[in-house]
Design an enzyme around this catalytic site. Sequence first.
Site, PDB file in Angstrom:
ATOM      1  N   ASP A 116      -6.761  15.096   5.994  1.00 23.48           N
ATOM      2  CA  ASP A 116      -5.690  14.798   6.958  1.00 23.48           C
ATOM      3  C   ASP A 116      -5.551  13.280   7.010  1.00 23.48           C
ATOM      4  OD1 ASP A 116      -7.523  15.339  10.127  1.00 23.48           O
ATOM      5  OD2 ASP A 116      -7.728  13.811   8.567  1.00 23.48           O
ATOM      6  N   THR A 142     -14.371  16.175  -0.915  1.00 27.88           N
ATOM      7  CA  THR A 142     -15.791  16.431  -0.764  1.00 27.88           C
ATOM      8  C   THR A 142     -16.450  15.136  -0.309  1.00 27.88           C
ATOM      9  OG1 THR A 142     -17.818  17.156  -1.865  1.00 27.88           O
ATOM     10  CG2 THR A 142     -16.228  15.986  -3.246  1.00 27.88           C
ATOM     11  N   HIS A 143     -17.354  15.278   0.678  1.00 31.74           N
ATOM     12  CA  HIS A 143     -17.986  14.100   1.277  1.00 31.74           C
ATOM     13  C   HIS A 143     -19.499  14.324   1.322  1.00 31.74           C
ATOM     14  CE1 HIS A 143     -18.345  10.527   3.785  1.00 31.74           C
ATOM     15  NE2 HIS A 143     -19.111  11.221   4.595  1.00 31.74           N
ATOM     16  N   LEU A 189      -5.741   8.469   1.473  1.00 35.11           N
ATOM     17  CA  LEU A 189      -4.430   8.968   1.055  1.00 35.11           C
ATOM     18  C   LEU A 189      -3.443   8.779   2.206  1.00 35.11           C
ATOM     19  CD1 LEU A 189      -5.944  12.053  -0.705  1.00 35.11           C
ATOM     20  CD2 LEU A 189      -4.735  10.168  -1.845  1.00 35.11           C
ATOM     21  N   ARG A 195       0.838  -1.190   0.000  1.00 33.82           N
ATOM     22  CA  ARG A 195       0.000   0.000   0.000  1.00 33.82           C
ATOM     23  C   ARG A 195       0.883   1.254   0.000  1.00 33.82           C
ATOM     24  NH1 ARG A 195      -5.758   1.165   0.307  1.00 33.82           N
ATOM     25  NH2 ARG A 195      -5.804   3.439   0.486  1.00 33.82           N
TER      26      ARG A 195
END
Length: 203
Positions: free
Chosen positions: A140, A107-108, A92, A64
């Site tokens: 974050d 955006t969520h 991320l 990963r």
Amino acid sequence: ARLVVLVSGSGTNLQALLDACADPAFGATVVAVGADRTDIEGLRRAEKVGIPTFVCRVGDHATRSDWDAALTAAVAAHEPDLVVSAGFMKILGATFLDRFAGRCVNTHPALLPAFPGAHGVRDALAYGVRVTGCTVHLVDAGVDTGPIVAQAAVDVLDDDDEDSLHERIKTVERGLLVEIVGRMAREGFVLDGRRVRFGTAAS
Ligand code: GRF
């Protein structure tokens, strides 16, 4: 401002940004679009207007963190001022955040901190909230936990299912994202604790 946009699906938020960037007064241009998977409409939307695209698939990397490093390099190659995660469905990692934290927004489709994660619309509907919405926040290390830049409310209707509610949220979400990305590009912003303030500290 140079934008790199990350997508994983239909790319309607990306499309709203592409349309907004057509006006030079908007103050930003999409210089590249990246995805974690191939053959999605979001990539085709970029290809249609000649914008470079790249794909970084987790499965193509041994670990990963290798993927995270490869994604970071692919984004960095386009020298973005701002990275916009618009329906990008991967967390991320540390390498990416070392490079881009503070200038990466997500955006969520829920009113964070409520209903974070990959099923925010489904979870809000299942909980029985009467109002949900969308959130634009700085990315974050957590899952949808970064400082909130803007939010907009969307009513839940009695006959809503996940798709109808998500579509209604997305009509509001794309407008909020365009507004916020445009302001960040034109005015700059500074982080004051967990508050994001537009305008540069110097001014
Ligand atoms: C958006 O609602 C985004 O917040 C969520 O999935 C949706 C992606 O839509 N993660 P699109 O790919 O921009 O059409």
